[in-house]
Write a protein that holds these residues in place. Structure first.
Motif, mmCIF file in Angstrom:
data_model
loop_
_atom_site.group_PDB
_atom_site.id
_atom_site.type_symbol
_atom_site.label_atom_id
_atom_site.label_comp_id
_atom_site.label_asym_id
_atom_site.label_seq_id
_atom_site.Cartn_x
_atom_site.Cartn_y
_atom_site.Cartn_z
ATOM 1 N N UNK A 58 15.401 -20.669 25.244
ATOM 2 C CA UNK A 58 15.259 -21.540 26.417
ATOM 3 C C UNK A 58 15.621 -20.770 27.690
ATOM 4 N N UNK A 59 16.747 -20.078 27.652
ATOM 5 C CA UNK A 59 17.188 -19.302 28.818
ATOM 6 C C UNK A 59 16.200 -18.169 29.104
ATOM 7 N N UNK A 60 15.696 -17.523 28.058
ATOM 8 C CA UNK A 60 14.707 -16.463 28.247
ATOM 9 C C UNK A 60 13.433 -16.985 28.897
ATOM 10 N N UNK A 61 12.989 -18.171 28.479
ATOM 11 C CA UNK A 61 11.807 -18.780 29.094
ATOM 12 C C UNK A 61 12.044 -19.107 30.557
ATOM 13 N N UNK A 62 13.207 -19.665 30.853
ATOM 14 C CA UNK A 62 13.542 -19.963 32.247
ATOM 15 C C UNK A 62 13.643 -18.681 33.065
ATOM 16 N N UNK A 63 14.171 -17.634 32.443
ATOM 17 C CA UNK A 63 14.266 -16.346 33.118
ATOM 18 C C UNK A 63 12.909 -15.763 33.441
ATOM 19 N N UNK A 64 11.932 -16.008 32.575
ATOM 20 C CA UNK A 64 10.565 -15.529 32.842
ATOM 21 C C UNK A 64 9.961 -16.260 34.038
ATOM 22 N N UNK A 65 10.351 -17.514 34.219
ATOM 23 C CA UNK A 65 9.814 -18.311 35.328
ATOM 24 C C UNK A 65 10.436 -17.956 36.663
ATOM 25 N N UNK A 66 11.760 -17.824 36.697
ATOM 26 C CA UNK A 66 12.451 -17.614 37.976
ATOM 27 C C UNK A 66 13.032 -16.211 38.128
ATOM 28 N N UNK A 106 25.143 -3.719 23.648
ATOM 29 C CA UNK A 106 24.921 -3.456 22.218
ATOM 30 C C UNK A 106 25.985 -4.158 21.375
ATOM 31 N N UNK A 107 27.232 -4.144 21.841
ATOM 32 C CA UNK A 107 28.308 -4.835 21.133
ATOM 33 C C UNK A 107 28.030 -6.336 21.061
ATOM 34 N N UNK A 108 27.619 -6.928 22.169
ATOM 35 C CA UNK A 108 27.302 -8.357 22.183
ATOM 36 C C UNK A 108 26.200 -8.659 21.174
ATOM 37 N N UNK A 109 25.165 -7.838 21.148
ATOM 38 C CA UNK A 109 24.079 -8.032 20.190
ATOM 39 C C UNK A 109 24.556 -7.975 18.752
ATOM 40 N N UNK A 117 18.427 -14.732 16.228
ATOM 41 C CA UNK A 117 17.854 -14.879 17.558
ATOM 42 C C UNK A 117 17.211 -13.589 18.044
ATOM 43 N N UNK A 118 16.273 -13.708 18.965
ATOM 44 C CA UNK A 118 15.570 -12.523 19.469
ATOM 45 C C UNK A 118 16.519 -11.565 20.181
ATOM 46 N N UNK A 119 16.657 -10.388 19.632
ATOM 47 C CA UNK A 119 17.589 -9.392 20.175
ATOM 48 C C UNK A 119 17.275 -9.076 21.639
ATOM 49 N N UNK A 138 27.132 -13.645 13.660
ATOM 50 C CA UNK A 138 27.628 -15.030 13.664
ATOM 51 C C UNK A 138 27.185 -15.757 12.400
ATOM 52 N N UNK A 139 27.923 -16.769 11.977
ATOM 53 C CA UNK A 139 27.465 -17.594 10.857
ATOM 54 C C UNK A 139 26.111 -18.228 11.204
ATOM 55 N N UNK A 140 25.300 -18.467 10.206
ATOM 56 C CA UNK A 140 23.922 -18.938 10.417
ATOM 57 C C UNK A 140 23.787 -20.121 11.375
ATOM 58 N N UNK A 141 24.546 -21.211 11.218
ATOM 59 C CA UNK A 141 24.360 -22.335 12.145
ATOM 60 C C UNK A 141 24.621 -21.957 13.604
ATOM 61 N N UNK A 142 25.652 -21.146 13.835
ATOM 62 C CA UNK A 142 25.953 -20.716 15.199
ATOM 63 C C UNK A 142 24.885 -19.765 15.717
ATOM 64 N N UNK A 143 24.435 -18.855 14.861
ATOM 65 C CA UNK A 143 23.396 -17.900 15.253
ATOM 66 C C UNK A 143 22.118 -18.643 15.629
ATOM 67 N N UNK A 144 21.776 -19.692 14.883
ATOM 68 C CA UNK A 144 20.584 -20.480 15.199
ATOM 69 C C UNK A 144 20.761 -21.176 16.550
ATOM 70 N N UNK A 145 21.931 -21.759 16.774
ATOM 71 C CA UNK A 145 22.185 -22.418 18.048
ATOM 72 C C UNK A 145 22.110 -21.457 19.222
ATOM 73 N N UNK A 146 22.736 -20.306 19.080
ATOM 74 C CA UNK A 146 22.682 -19.287 20.136
ATOM 75 C C UNK A 146 21.239 -18.830 20.324
ATOM 76 N N UNK A 147 20.500 -18.705 19.229
ATOM 77 C CA UNK A 147 19.106 -18.295 19.318
ATOM 78 C C UNK A 147 18.247 -19.289 20.071
ATOM 79 N N UNK A 148 18.446 -20.568 19.804
ATOM 80 C CA UNK A 148 17.672 -21.605 20.507
ATOM 81 C C UNK A 148 17.975 -21.556 22.000
ATOM 82 N N UNK A 149 19.257 -21.462 22.338
ATOM 83 C CA UNK A 149 19.624 -21.388 23.758
ATOM 84 C C UNK A 149 19.058 -20.116 24.381
#
Length: 116
Positions: free
Chosen positions: A58-66, A35-38, A5-7, A44-55
């Motif tokens: 989405x959250x980053x896009x919403x953050x850009x809007x509001x 930095x620790x969270x990053x 996911x995008x750091x 994370x294992x790949x499937x979880x990392x992908x899921x967190x990345x997708x969210x």
């Protein structure tokens, strides 16, 4: 090469959540927590990392809007599917790190006693 996911998106959101939850945590400590969270998300294992990345996208896009700060204030108290799990992940990692690294920290993030 971009990472997923995008750091930057994870760091920005994590920074705002930590600032919201622990407003008196000194900026250098908050940066260390983010930095620790990053690092933990990157490990994370790949499937979880992908899921967190997708969210995070989405959250980053919403953050850009509001605005990310406004978004964090809106989502931290609501159990939204996916986003609520993302907030819980960031919170659990940040709380674990803060009270492991600095056990003499108040609930607001203010350092108590001896500073390290």
């Amino acid at each position: 090469m971009p990472t997923f996911p995008p750091h930057g998106l994870i760091a920005e959101f994590s920074d705002k959540v930590v600032a919201h939850d622990l407003p008196e945590l000194p900026p250098e400590r908050r940066a260390e927590v983010v930095a620790f969270i990053g690092r933990r998300v990157a490990g994370l294992p790949s499937p979880m990392r992908i899921g967190v990345g997708v969210v995070s996208v989405v959250v980053g896009g919403a953050g850009r809007l509001v605005g990310t700060s406004r978004l964090v204030r809106g989502v931290t108290g609501r159990p939204l599917p996916g986003v609520g799990d993302y907030v819980r992940l960031v919170r659990s990692l940040s709380y674990a790190y803060v009270w492991d690294a600095w056990p003499d920290t108040a609930a607001t993030g203010r350092p108590l006693g001896r500073q390290s």
